[in-house]
Design a protein around this motif. Sequence first.
Motif, PDB file in Angstrom:
ATOM      1  N   THR A 235     101.469  33.975  49.296  1.00  0.00           N
ATOM      2  CA  THR A 235     101.981  34.945  48.326  1.00  0.00           C
ATOM      3  C   THR A 235     100.855  35.761  47.688  1.00  0.00           C
ATOM      4  N   THR A 236      99.642  35.239  47.733  1.00  0.00           N
ATOM      5  CA  THR A 236      98.495  35.935  47.133  1.00  0.00           C
ATOM      6  C   THR A 236      97.732  36.783  48.140  1.00  0.00           C
ATOM      7  N   ILE A 237      98.337  37.095  49.266  1.00  0.00           N
ATOM      8  CA  ILE A 237      97.595  37.696  50.369  1.00  0.00           C
ATOM      9  C   ILE A 237      96.957  39.034  50.003  1.00  0.00           C
ATOM     10  N   PHE A 238      97.648  39.865  49.244  1.00  0.00           N
ATOM     11  CA  PHE A 238      97.063  41.164  48.910  1.00  0.00           C
ATOM     12  C   PHE A 238      95.804  40.997  48.051  1.00  0.00           C
ATOM     13  N   GLN A 239      95.893  40.173  47.010  1.00  0.00           N
ATOM     14  CA  GLN A 239      94.698  39.930  46.190  1.00  0.00           C
ATOM     15  C   GLN A 239      93.592  39.259  46.997  1.00  0.00           C
ATOM     16  N   ASP A 240      93.968  38.333  47.881  1.00  0.00           N
ATOM     17  CA  ASP A 240      92.973  37.596  48.659  1.00  0.00           C
ATOM     18  C   ASP A 240      92.199  38.521  49.592  1.00  0.00           C
ATOM     19  N   LEU A 241      92.889  39.489  50.189  1.00  0.00           N
ATOM     20  CA  LEU A 241      92.214  40.420  51.082  1.00  0.00           C
ATOM     21  C   LEU A 241      91.473  41.509  50.312  1.00  0.00           C
ATOM     22  N   ILE A 242      92.074  41.989  49.238  1.00  0.00           N
ATOM     23  CA  ILE A 242      91.467  43.069  48.455  1.00  0.00           C
ATOM     24  C   ILE A 242      90.156  42.648  47.828  1.00  0.00           C
TER      25      ILE A 242
ATOM     26  N   ASN B   3      86.862  43.608  49.240  1.00  0.00           N
ATOM     27  CA  ASN B   3      86.447  44.998  49.018  1.00  0.00           C
ATOM     28  C   ASN B   3      85.739  45.593  50.233  1.00  0.00           C
ATOM     29  N   VAL B   4      86.388  45.485  51.403  1.00  0.00           N
ATOM     30  CA  VAL B   4      85.839  46.072  52.631  1.00  0.00           C
ATOM     31  C   VAL B   4      86.823  47.122  53.141  1.00  0.00           C
ATOM     32  N   ASP B   5      86.376  47.927  54.088  1.00  0.00           N
ATOM     33  CA  ASP B   5      87.169  49.072  54.546  1.00  0.00           C
ATOM     34  C   ASP B   5      88.429  48.651  55.291  1.00  0.00           C
ATOM     35  N   VAL B   6      88.293  47.716  56.216  1.00  0.00           N
ATOM     36  CA  VAL B   6      89.430  47.193  56.986  1.00  0.00           C
ATOM     37  C   VAL B   6      89.259  45.687  57.099  1.00  0.00           C
ATOM     38  N   ILE B   7      90.330  44.947  56.837  1.00  0.00           N
ATOM     39  CA  ILE B   7      90.230  43.483  56.915  1.00  0.00           C
ATOM     40  C   ILE B   7      91.540  42.911  57.448  1.00  0.00           C
ATOM     41  N   VAL B   8      91.419  41.849  58.256  1.00  0.00           N
ATOM     42  CA  VAL B   8      92.591  41.207  58.847  1.00  0.00           C
ATOM     43  C   VAL B   8      92.485  39.693  58.686  1.00  0.00           C
ATOM     44  N   PRO B   9      93.607  39.002  58.454  1.00  0.00           N
ATOM     45  CA  PRO B   9      93.636  37.551  58.537  1.00  0.00           C
ATOM     46  C   PRO B   9      93.792  37.127  59.993  1.00  0.00           C
ATOM     47  N   ASN B  10      93.762  35.839  60.225  1.00  0.00           N
ATOM     48  CA  ASN B  10      93.951  35.297  61.570  1.00  0.00           C
ATOM     49  C   ASN B  10      95.446  35.136  61.816  1.00  0.00           C
ATOM     50  N   SER B  11      95.938  35.721  62.905  1.00  0.00           N
ATOM     51  CA  SER B  11      97.369  35.700  63.193  1.00  0.00           C
ATOM     52  C   SER B  11      97.675  34.634  64.230  1.00  0.00           C
ATOM     53  N   LEU B  12      98.473  33.637  63.809  1.00  0.00           N
ATOM     54  CA  LEU B  12      98.858  32.528  64.681  1.00  0.00           C
ATOM     55  C   LEU B  12     100.353  32.586  64.968  1.00  0.00           C
ATOM     56  N   ARG B  13     100.765  31.815  65.952  1.00  0.00           N
ATOM     57  CA  ARG B  13     102.176  31.715  66.291  1.00  0.00           C
ATOM     58  C   ARG B  13     102.798  30.542  65.542  1.00  0.00           C
TER      59      ARG B  13
ATOM     60  N   ALA C  79      89.728  52.421  45.679  1.00  0.00           N
ATOM     61  CA  ALA C  79      90.186  51.165  46.260  1.00  0.00           C
ATOM     62  C   ALA C  79      89.055  50.175  46.071  1.00  0.00           C
ATOM     63  N   SER C  80      89.273  49.194  45.220  1.00  0.00           N
ATOM     64  CA  SER C  80      88.203  48.291  44.823  1.00  0.00           C
ATOM     65  C   SER C  80      88.703  46.857  44.821  1.00  0.00           C
ATOM     66  N   SER C  81      87.805  45.950  44.485  1.00  0.00           N
ATOM     67  CA  SER C  81      88.190  44.540  44.393  1.00  0.00           C
ATOM     68  C   SER C  81      89.086  44.288  43.184  1.00  0.00           C
ATOM     69  N   GLY C  82      89.206  45.292  42.294  1.00  0.00           N
ATOM     70  CA  GLY C  82      90.044  45.138  41.111  1.00  0.00           C
ATOM     71  C   GLY C  82      91.517  45.061  41.424  1.00  0.00           C
TER      72      GLY C  82
END
Length: 358
Positions: A216-223, A226-236, A75-78
């Motif tokens: 739409t790019t969320i998976f690439q943006d988070l990947i 290249n960290v073990d666990v990452i979350v975006p900011n969740s708003l209402r 699991a890498s930044s690739g």
Amino acid sequence: MSSHCIFRGGKRLAMVTLVMTCLFLFAFNQSSTHTNHRMCHSPRSLNSMQKALTWKTRSKHSAQLYYRNLNGLNASSGGAKSQERILVLTPLLHKTTTIEHLSRYFDLLDKTTYPNHLISIGLLIPTTTQQPDARRMIELKSLVEQLQQRWFHAFDDITIYQRNFGFDFDSNDGFRLEPYRRSMMARAKNYLLSAALRDDHSWVAWVGMDVVSYPTTIFQDLIRHNVDVIVPNSLRATKDGSFWAHDRNNWQETDTSMRLQMSVGADFIMLEGYRELATGRTLMVDMPTHLGPDHVVPLDGVGASFTLVKAQVHREGANFPSFPFQHQLDTEGFARMVQAMGYGLFGIPSYFVYHAST
């Protein structure tokens, strides 16, 4: 009692089935003139192609040894460039989930720029009785079949699991019984994770059914971080676009919160977002949001609105505690476990996903 059904990608499966059918019919026609009389009296008579395939699968001579070298799984930044597969997991814990919610959920995933053939989806439908919600299952299966019967852009597979937990996840008894509800939610997530995780998955994404919008790019943006666990900011999500926090389980410890934990018993559960308990933690929704998507912050707790995890973190034992673990349960207990194993958790304050208003 549990059950599941799988809907795999359409074109590849259809082509393989067609080739196998042609080969079988050719072989059958070639041998029928020589073996017809013998087959009619044999205890292994093959009355249909389905029976033939079933018999061959069950034959002791068809057993195979499978070898999988997990050292090559990465699991890498690739991400997509490295053909890394993502498992998207979503427990459907609320009976109020409608076909409109499900359609929106799949539509958002379908529009992501990560290739669909590298995405597997696992859904868990809990029940409070032994009898499943027949109408709900029919609607869900119909929707999934429409997606997977496409010649192009089908997901790698979509699996629906069902499990009776003997608990009403829609019950809302407030602060006093919230720890028990979170404990049951953790059990549901663990059940889904253990059933769905395959040896070719590099990433696991926990995505809430009530998330209504994300890039739409969320998976690439988070990947790419290249960290073990990452979350975006969740708003209402609000009609006027105003800033309202949703997921308060993404947080950092403070001196105040640490002192509070040292003053209570080992079984005391720390909960966020309740007037009955002021933990003194720093919530990610209260952090500055003007520093851009490259600015990540370390976290001590995470929620489950949209959480991306390297699959090896789960494989090595990090799950969702259904019991008090360092004063936490469920996703926040998972964060504690991740830290105890030496992995890191991070959040992006300026990267937003939006949750339905409740």
